[in-house]
Design an enzyme around this catalytic site. Sequence first.
Site, PDB file in Angstrom:
ATOM      1  N   HIS A   1      -9.729  -7.461   0.402  1.00 53.11           N
ATOM      2  CA  HIS A   1      -9.220  -8.916   0.629  1.00 53.11           C
ATOM      3  C   HIS A   1      -9.464  -9.030   2.340  1.00 53.11           C
ATOM      4  O   HIS A   1      -9.118  -8.221   3.198  1.00 53.11           O
ATOM      5  CB  HIS A   1      -7.806  -9.046   0.250  1.00 53.11           C
TER       6      HIS A   1
ATOM      7  N   ASP B   1      -5.190  -3.056   7.156  1.00 53.52           N
ATOM      8  CA  ASP B   1      -5.012  -3.933   5.885  1.00 53.52           C
ATOM      9  C   ASP B   1      -5.284  -5.211   5.751  1.00 53.52           C
ATOM     10  O   ASP B   1      -4.557  -6.085   6.197  1.00 53.52           O
ATOM     11  CB  ASP B   1      -3.645  -3.701   5.407  1.00 53.52           C
TER      12      ASP B   1
ATOM     13  N   GLU C   1      -4.575 -12.350  -0.973  1.00 51.80           N
ATOM     14  CA  GLU C   1      -3.997 -10.971  -1.267  1.00 51.80           C
ATOM     15  C   GLU C   1      -2.653 -10.959  -0.676  1.00 51.80           C
ATOM     16  O   GLU C   1      -1.703 -10.398  -1.569  1.00 51.80           O
ATOM     17  CB  GLU C   1      -4.770  -9.813  -0.993  1.00 51.80           C
ATOM     18  N   GLU C   2      -2.543 -11.214   0.627  1.00 56.25           N
ATOM     19  CA  GLU C   2      -1.099 -10.898   1.155  1.00 56.25           C
ATOM     20  C   GLU C   2      -0.009 -11.668   0.650  1.00 56.25           C
ATOM     21  O   GLU C   2       1.133 -11.329   1.054  1.00 56.25           O
ATOM     22  CB  GLU C   2      -1.437 -11.060   2.684  1.00 56.25           C
TER      23      GLU C   2
ATOM     24  N   ASP D   1      -7.934  -0.621  -0.695  1.00 49.12           N
ATOM     25  CA  ASP D   1      -6.732  -1.119  -0.050  1.00 49.12           C
ATOM     26  C   ASP D   1      -6.120  -0.137   0.933  1.00 49.12           C
ATOM     27  O   ASP D   1      -6.812   1.223   0.632  1.00 49.12           O
ATOM     28  CB  ASP D   1      -5.812  -1.879  -0.919  1.00 49.12           C
TER      29      ASP D   1
ATOM     30  N   HIS E   1       1.650  -2.395   7.587  1.00 50.10           N
ATOM     31  CA  HIS E   1       1.996  -3.768   7.915  1.00 50.10           C
ATOM     32  C   HIS E   1       2.991  -3.964   9.062  1.00 50.10           C
ATOM     33  O   HIS E   1       3.687  -4.589   9.531  1.00 50.10           O
ATOM     34  CB  HIS E   1       3.044  -4.318   6.738  1.00 50.10           C
TER      35      HIS E   1
END
Length: 372
Positions: A72, A189, A223-224, A244, A324
Site C-alpha cells: 500500500h 509501513d 490500507e491504513e 507489509d 507506527h
Amino acid sequence: MTKPSVDCAYLLGQLEALLAIDSPTSFTDTAVRYCSRELKRLGLTPEITRRGAIRAVSQGGRRHGARAIVSHLDTLGAQVKAIKPNGRLELVPIGHWSARFAEGARANVYGSRGILRGTILPLKASGHTFNDEIDSQPSGWAFVELRIDAVTGDAAGTAALGVEIGDIVAIDPMPEFSDSGFINSRHLDDKAGVAVMLATIEAFQRSQASTPVDIHWLFTVAEEVGVGASSVISPEIASLVAVDNGTTAPGQNSSEFGVTLCMADQSGPFDYHLTRKLAQLCADNAIPFQKDVFRYYRSDSASAVEAGHDIRAAVVAFGVDASHGYERIHRDALTSLADLLMAYVTSPVEIARDANDLAGIESFTRQPSAQG
C-alpha cells in the site's frame, strides 16, 4: 534458469524516492503517479481505479488462477480538526497511531492557498514555563497542537492563511540510511513494501522470467484505514500475498532480518496451504525466515478476505521496530522479501483446482488429520 539477483541499490533508491512523497490516506495522487510512471518505465501497463489503486499484470501461462502481490502507498497522517483561538491547529489522526509519536514532528499542512510548514507540540511544551508539568501532562491527540510557521496568533489569522477544517497534515518521514544497513524513518509501513515490490518487478523484467499464471502487481491507497485490497481483486485471482511490516516488539517472533511470515492477525489465520508454500520456498532457496502472529494488526490480505473474495491470502513482512512510530528496518529483510517474491511468482502451481471458482471434492486439498 538461475534466479535473478535483486538490485539492492535500485530497491533503496525507490524507497528513498517514495519516502520523499507525502501520501497519507486520501492524499495519495502524487504517489500513485510516481508508482505508475515507474511501472511503465519497467515495461508494464498500469491501470488505475477511480480512487487510485494500481494494477499491473505480467502475463503468464494461464490467466485464471492468477497470483497477486500487494502493498500500500498510503501512510499515516493527520487532519485539521479545528483552528484554536490561539491560531494553532487541533488534529485528528489518519490511521491508528499514538499522539506521543507525533510530538515534535515537523509537518506539511496542505491548505487551500498552498503548503504551510509547522511542528506538532504538546500543549505544555516549555519547561521554563510549566516545569514538571511537561512530564505529567496526559498523552493523546487532545493534548497536542500544530504550530504553524507563519505570523498568526488567533483563529482568524490562521484562517486567512488558507487553513480549513479537514485539511491534510503530512508528517515528515526524516529518513536516515546508515552504512550498517539499518534504515530509520517514519512511513516505512508501507513505503518499504512498495520498494520491495518494485525491486522484484525490476528483477523479473530484467531476467525475462516466465510464470505459470498471470501475476497481478497491486498497489492500494487506503490500507491504513482498513479498506486495503477490498475492491481491487479481479475474479481471475486465486491467491494474494501482501507485503507489509512485522513488529519486532517484545513478545513477538519477528526480526529485522530475513522474512517474517505472518501466520495470523486479528482477522484470523491466513491460508494454511499458501503460508506453508511460502515457508517451503524460503527453505528451498536458503532465505532466512521466521513465523509470527499479530494480535493488533490488519493488512491488505485481511481486507480482501473480509470483503468476500474467495482467495487464498498470506502476508510476508519485513521486521519493523517501533511500528507506527519512528520506525527502523534493515535492508537484509527487504532483499530477503524480494528474493522470496521472485521465487514465489515463478514457482509451479500446486493446487490446479484454484483456477476454477468451483470444483468437485476429488481435487480438493488435504490437511493432516488425526482421523486418518
